[in-house]
Design an enzyme around this catalytic site. Structure first.
Site, mmCIF file in Angstrom:
data_model
loop_
_atom_site.group_PDB
_atom_site.id
_atom_site.type_symbol
_atom_site.label_atom_id
_atom_site.label_comp_id
_atom_site.label_asym_id
_atom_site.label_seq_id
_atom_site.Cartn_x
_atom_site.Cartn_y
_atom_site.Cartn_z
ATOM 1 C CE LYS A 110 11.434 -9.328 -11.499
ATOM 2 N NZ LYS A 110 12.281 -10.181 -10.669
ATOM 3 C CD GLU A 137 16.687 -18.914 -6.632
ATOM 4 O OE1 GLU A 137 16.497 -19.592 -7.660
ATOM 5 O OE2 GLU A 137 16.543 -17.679 -6.604
ATOM 6 N NE ARG A 179 4.980 1.377 -0.948
ATOM 7 C CZ ARG A 179 5.829 1.105 0.026
ATOM 8 N NH1 ARG A 179 7.087 1.448 -0.101
ATOM 9 N NH2 ARG A 179 5.429 0.493 1.113
ATOM 10 C CG ASN A 225 0.186 2.469 3.724
ATOM 11 O OD1 ASN A 225 -0.858 2.387 3.090
ATOM 12 N ND2 ASN A 225 1.276 3.023 3.241
ATOM 13 N N GLY A 226 -0.668 -0.639 6.807
ATOM 14 C CA GLY A 226 -0.332 -1.440 7.992
ATOM 15 C C GLY A 226 -1.478 -2.358 8.360
ATOM 16 C CE LYS A 232 18.444 -15.030 -8.093
ATOM 17 N NZ LYS A 232 17.314 -15.848 -8.261
ATOM 18 C CG HIS A 289 27.423 -40.729 -8.276
ATOM 19 N ND1 HIS A 289 27.682 -42.068 -8.232
ATOM 20 C CD2 HIS A 289 26.826 -40.421 -7.098
ATOM 21 C CE1 HIS A 289 27.238 -42.563 -7.087
ATOM 22 N NE2 HIS A 289 26.724 -41.584 -6.382
ATOM 23 C CB CYS A 316 -0.889 0.017 1.234
ATOM 24 S SG CYS A 316 -1.905 -1.447 1.370
ATOM 25 C CD1 TRP A 366 -0.641 -6.740 -1.259
ATOM 26 C CD2 TRP A 366 0.168 -6.028 -3.203
ATOM 27 N NE1 TRP A 366 -0.021 -7.802 -1.870
ATOM 28 C CE2 TRP A 366 0.476 -7.400 -3.057
ATOM 29 C CE3 TRP A 366 0.583 -5.354 -4.362
ATOM 30 C CZ2 TRP A 366 1.185 -8.110 -4.025
ATOM 31 C CZ3 TRP A 366 1.283 -6.074 -5.300
ATOM 32 C CH2 TRP A 366 1.581 -7.437 -5.141
ATOM 33 C CD GLU A 404 18.948 -14.917 -12.505
ATOM 34 O OE1 GLU A 404 18.765 -14.960 -11.275
ATOM 35 O OE2 GLU A 404 18.044 -14.634 -13.306
#
Ligand code: M6R
Length: 604
Positions: free
Chosen positions: A599, A480, A27, A99-100, A484, A503, A2, A75, A487
């Site tokens: 993206k 992952e 946001r 907000n919150g 990272k 192996h 928010c 949001w 990339e």
């Protein structure tokens, strides 16, 4: 998440509010609204979806004289993204944006409803405005009513409130959610929940401290602290560069997003976890009826989250689970049975290969679910059901907080299924819930660890390759970590199950082969340790990440002693993210926009 804006002055209030909300778009939000008080009358507009919809609704609304206004991008957390749930929320004669989270909203709402107050929305925010109006009857001024209201709220908030009885005032309060106020050269007042809407209007701003509240008028900014003592606002210079302001002082969006993980995971859990059970309001009770198997399908980081999920679904929910890379699945003429739930995972909801597999599953008559960060994305619109990850907009091309929230959702979903299928006892579910609630703390970046990683990173700028290794659910985390690093550093890195090294890959071992070893204490520690020892014996350079000191390592990053491997998973996730970030920074690469990457991959 928010965003809040506010304005008091003689300029074009509507434009200032809408422009301010645009600056907060990054946001993420699903609805927006404004309320403006001029000539003693309120005008309020709300719209679901993009700000363009709100602009369209307000196109004939003119604000060219003194006015006070507040605006919000929402949001959804409490209640769906609808116009009724969008802010500002109206009482009899006042509007509020917030907000919150108001933690005691249910209790306050019940009392207000018992007094005959009608609520229009499902939000926690609406209680603020009704509570304020109740207090107006009990106190001698709007400020006293506001002060009393704030003292009755529990939780985190940034609040702006305007009321007809004080038509030249904006009331504000901040506790746990950010807010600042600025003034321009004509002494007009501007509020926002982050810097960017104020850039270009104000050169100096006051950032409120937790517990601050008060009001602004044409002439004054009156601030009280949490002890109810009046204090002078402390003005500081405002940045002039919007992009750097959006980074909130971090060097890169990726760094900001790593640091945000604690907050966004708390949002992911919000309303979905109570003391005894996991709840997914977005899923119909019978959604899992007839489902005997789960197939997860995704690309890149989302694929790694799916792989992590497969361990949790089989372990907790005792349901057969398989995982597919979307670009492979779509061309291999897969066999699909209707007792299989087809789950796609995507940060963007637009990845072409994943979207295609969703279409294939739908055509084959499978029930489909999407785990996604973007509401109204193509996948969310297409799937039978969706669970939003609530990570907020992720700007760094290298995904971090999206992954963290995806795994959090999967952990919750595995427990939700365990509840339905009664594969874990109530006590075990409660234990897991306690652990889940500890995730936001486990991913908080520890300054000492970050400093250590910054220093260590200089030893890992060359070499002929990196192996990230781990066992069980730490294997997808190893994948992952390697992704990272690849990339953003452009160094070769692979993720491998640690038991598989002997192996073949161990043939590569020498001092220029860097092994990043994930050694959790609560899961197969001894097994993984002996795999790392095999590499150490062959002189591979080892960086061990573990709570237990490991003397065969060349470098050691110590994590905390948690009681569960899942908390170790989340803490180690932050470590591998930071390690990649710092290596990339030292190599002088563009961390947020690495070469050759986009993206959102909307082509196959
Ligand atoms: O938006 P999606 O989650 O569907 O994207 C999938 C991949 O393209 C994405 O995760 C990619 O691997 C990221 N760059 C990882 O950091």
């Amino acid at each position: 998440m928010c965003g809040i804006v506010g304005y008091l002055g003689d300029k074009n209030t509507k434009k200032i509010l809408l422009d301010g909300l645009k600056e907060l778009e990054y946001r993420g939000y699903d609805s927006a609204g404004i309320a403006v008080l001029q000539d003693g009358d309120f005008q309020s507009y709300k719209a679901v979806g993009k700000l363009l919809n709100l602009e369209e609704k307000t196109k004939d609304f003119i604000t060219e004289k003194f006015a006070v206004g507040i605006g919000h991008t929402r949001w959804a957390t409490h209640g769906k993204p609808t116009e009724l749930n969008a802010h500002p929320h109206l009482g009899e004669s006042s509007y509020v944006v917030h907000n919150g989270i108001i933690e005691n909203y249910a209790e306050l709402k019940k009392e207000l409803q018992d007094d005959g107050v009608t609520f229009l929305s499902q939000t926690d925010t609406e209680v603020i405005v009704h509570q304020f109006e109740k207090n107006l009857q009990l106190t001698s001024s709007a400020f006293e009513a506001f002060e009393k209201t704030i003292s009755e709220l529990e939780g985190a908030y940034a609040i702006l409130l305007v009321t007809k009885g004080e038509s030249e005032t904006i009331f504000f309060a901040k506790h746990g959610s950010p807010m600042l106020v600025g003034i321009d050269t004509q002494n007009d007042k501007y509020f926002a929940s982050s810097d960017t809407p104020l850039i270009g209007h104000c050169s100096d701003v006051n950032y409120f401290d937790d517990g601050d509240y008060g009001y602004v008028t044409k002439e004054h900014i009156v601030v009280f602290d949490k002890e109810k003592q009046q204090k002078e606002p402390q003005f500081t210079k405002l940045a002039t560069n919007k992009l750097s302001a959006q980074k909130d002082g971090y060097r890169f969006f990726m760094e900001k997003e790593i640091y945000e993980q604690s907050d966004v995971i708390a949002d992911t859990l919000l309303g979905r976890v109570n003391d005894t059970e996991i709840l997914f309001d977005e899923l119909e009770d019978e959604f899992f009826n007839g489902i005997e198997e789960i197939k997860l399908c995704a690309c890149g980081t989302s694929y790694h989250a799916a792989l992590s999920a497969s361990y949790l679904f089989e372990r907790h929910s005792k349901i057969k689970t398989s995982v597919e890379i979307a670009s492979e699945f779509r061309y291999r003429e897969p066999i699909m049975h209707q007792d299989t739930l087809f789950v796609v995972i995507s940060q963007s909801g637009e990845t072409a290969d994943t979207l295609e597999t969703l279409k294939m599953a739908k055509n084959a008559g499978l029930k489909t679910l999407v785990i996604c960060n973007v509401d109204n994305s193509s996948m969310v619109r297409l799937a039978d059901a969706s669970i939003l990850t609530r990570a907020g907009v992720e700007k760094g091309v290298a995904s971090t907080k999206a992954f963290a929230t995806q795994v959090s959702i999967f952990w919750m979903l595995s427990l939700y299924l365990a509840q339905l299928r009664e594969t874990l006892s109530r006590e075990m579910i409660q234990e897991q819930i306690t652990l889940l609630r500890a995730v936001p703390a486990a991913v908080k970046v520890d300054d000492t660890t970050h400093e250590r990683i910054k220093r260590l990173s200089k030893r890992y700028l060359h070499g002929h390759g990196f192996f990230f290794i781990g066992r069980d659910i730490f294997f997808p985390l190893a994948l992952e970590g390697a992704l990272k690093l690849k990339e953003i550093s452009y160094l070769h890195a692979e993720g491998y199950p640690s038991g598989e090294m002997k192996h073949g890959p161990i043939a590569l071992a020498d001092p220029e082969l860097f092994t990043i070893a994930l050694l959790p204490q609560n899961l197969l520690y001894e097994k993984t340790k002996s795999n790392v020892e095999e590499l150490s014996a062959r002189d591979s350079t080892i960086c061990a990440i573990s709570p237990i000191t490991f003397d065969k390592a060349d470098d050691f990053i110590q994590t905390k002693h948690h009681t569960s491997y899942m908390l170790e998973f989340f803490e180690m996730m932050v470590v591998v993210q930071l390690l990649s970030l710092e290596i990339s920074v030292r190599l002088g690469n563009d961390v947020d926009m690495p070469r050759n990457l986009a993206k959102s991959v909307t082509v196959e």
